[in-house]
Design a protein around this motif. Structure first.
Motif, PDB file in Angstrom:
ATOM      1  N   SER A  58       0.835  -1.212   0.000  1.00  0.00           N
ATOM      2  CA  SER A  58       0.000   0.000   0.000  1.00  0.00           C
ATOM      3  C   SER A  58       0.867   1.258   0.000  1.00  0.00           C
ATOM      4  O   SER A  58       0.583   2.222  -0.722  1.00  0.00           O
ATOM      5  N   VAL A  59       1.939   1.225   0.790  1.00  0.00           N
ATOM      6  CA  VAL A  59       2.879   2.362   0.810  1.00  0.00           C
ATOM      7  C   VAL A  59       3.511   2.530  -0.565  1.00  0.00           C
ATOM      8  O   VAL A  59       3.628   3.651  -1.082  1.00  0.00           O
ATOM      9  N   PHE A  62       1.108   4.161  -2.860  1.00  0.00           N
ATOM     10  CA  PHE A  62       0.986   5.590  -2.562  1.00  0.00           C
ATOM     11  C   PHE A  62       2.167   6.362  -3.163  1.00  0.00           C
ATOM     12  O   PHE A  62       1.987   7.385  -3.825  1.00  0.00           O
ATOM     13  N   TYR A 110      -0.676  -3.282  -2.809  1.00  0.00           N
ATOM     14  CA  TYR A 110      -0.597  -2.333  -3.923  1.00  0.00           C
ATOM     15  C   TYR A 110      -1.964  -2.248  -4.614  1.00  0.00           C
ATOM     16  O   TYR A 110      -2.471  -1.161  -4.865  1.00  0.00           O
ATOM     17  N   PHE A 113      -4.703  -0.247  -2.541  1.00  0.00           N
ATOM     18  CA  PHE A 113      -4.632   1.212  -2.611  1.00  0.00           C
ATOM     19  C   PHE A 113      -4.954   1.701  -4.019  1.00  0.00           C
ATOM     20  O   PHE A 113      -5.717   2.656  -4.200  1.00  0.00           O
ATOM     21  N   TYR A 117      -7.825   4.315  -4.942  1.00  0.00           N
ATOM     22  CA  TYR A 117      -7.463   5.689  -5.270  1.00  0.00           C
ATOM     23  C   TYR A 117      -7.444   6.006  -6.770  1.00  0.00           C
ATOM     24  O   TYR A 117      -7.732   7.134  -7.159  1.00  0.00           O
ATOM     25  N   ALA A 132      -5.311  11.637  -1.845  1.00  0.00           N
ATOM     26  CA  ALA A 132      -4.507  10.416  -1.684  1.00  0.00           C
ATOM     27  C   ALA A 132      -4.215  10.076  -0.223  1.00  0.00           C
ATOM     28  O   ALA A 132      -4.329   8.905   0.159  1.00  0.00           O
ATOM     29  N   PRO A 133      -3.856  11.061   0.619  1.00  0.00           N
ATOM     30  CA  PRO A 133      -3.615  10.691   2.025  1.00  0.00           C
ATOM     31  C   PRO A 133      -4.856  10.113   2.713  1.00  0.00           C
ATOM     32  O   PRO A 133      -4.749   9.178   3.502  1.00  0.00           O
ATOM     33  N   PHE A 136      -5.214   6.618   1.491  1.00  0.00           N
ATOM     34  CA  PHE A 136      -4.162   5.796   2.088  1.00  0.00           C
ATOM     35  C   PHE A 136      -4.504   5.412   3.532  1.00  0.00           C
ATOM     36  O   PHE A 136      -4.405   4.246   3.921  1.00  0.00           O
ATOM     37  N   LEU A 140      -5.179   1.713   5.108  1.00  0.00           N
ATOM     38  CA  LEU A 140      -4.460   1.210   6.289  1.00  0.00           C
ATOM     39  C   LEU A 140      -5.425   0.857   7.419  1.00  0.00           C
ATOM     40  O   LEU A 140      -5.245  -0.162   8.095  1.00  0.00           O
TER      41      LEU A 140
END
Length: 184
Positions: A58-59, A62, A110, A113, A117, A132-133, A136, A140
């Motif tokens: 996921s990170v 992002f 991946y 997210f 998004y 996006a934040p 994200f 999470l």
């Protein structure tokens, strides 16, 4: 079969609770929760490595979207390059960890997210910093809730399995054994 039914029941109850109260947490769709629960349950016991892989994926998604939004031109080839780099990074993480952080969990993170998004990004690419934040954090939080549901399901089914295996075994009495032996 009992374990599967109990696991499904626990996850259904958590999902139902989130369907009712998830909006207050910013969770407007439940598929990321169910995906994270599936990741947690895949192949047996919930492990930190699977959840870590999901979060790392996921990170990575992002960061990939940030690079696409702020650095690279909006071309399919730029998206392909970013995707290749992300897959290489997730592969290296899996290899270095000895697959304790599995590649499939990173790819699922991946995908989670990106699936949440990318439609927002397609509608408003200039709103990356605003949208996006939030997406994200939603992924999470959904990951945490899904992993918690999988862990809870595992604990409930393990507890019930322990109870059923620790029930007393009734041994036949010597008289019953003798009577059975005489009847033969």
């Amino acid at each position: 079969m009992t374990r599967t039914v109990l696991t499904g029941a626990v996850i259904a109850l958590v999902a139902a609770g989130l369907a009712v109260a998830g909006g207050a947490l910013g969770i407007t769709t439940l598929w990321p929760v169910l995906l994270a629960a599936a990741i947690g349950l895949a192949g047996g016991h919930v492990t930190i490595g699977r959840v870590a892989g999901f979060v790392i994926g996921s990170v990575a998604a992002f960061v990939a979207m940030a690079v696409q939004a702020g650095v690279l031109p909006a071309l399919p080839s730029a998206q392909a390059i970013v995707l290749i780099v992300v897959i290489v990074v997730l592969t290296v993480v899996a290899a270095v960890s000895g697959d304790r952080v599995p590649l499939w969990a990173g790819l699922a993170g991946y995908a989670a997210f990106a699936a949440l998004y990318e439609p927002m990004y397609a509608d408003r690419p200039t709103a990356f910093l605003a949208e996006a934040p939030v997406a994200f954090v939603t992924v999470l939080l959904a990951t945490a809730l899904g992993a918690a549901a999988a862990t809870l399901a595992e604990l409930v089914t393990a507890n019930l399995a322990d109870r059923s295996s620790s029930s007393p075994v009734v041994e036949p009495t010597p008289t019953a054994q003798l009577a059975e032996g005489e009847a033969v």
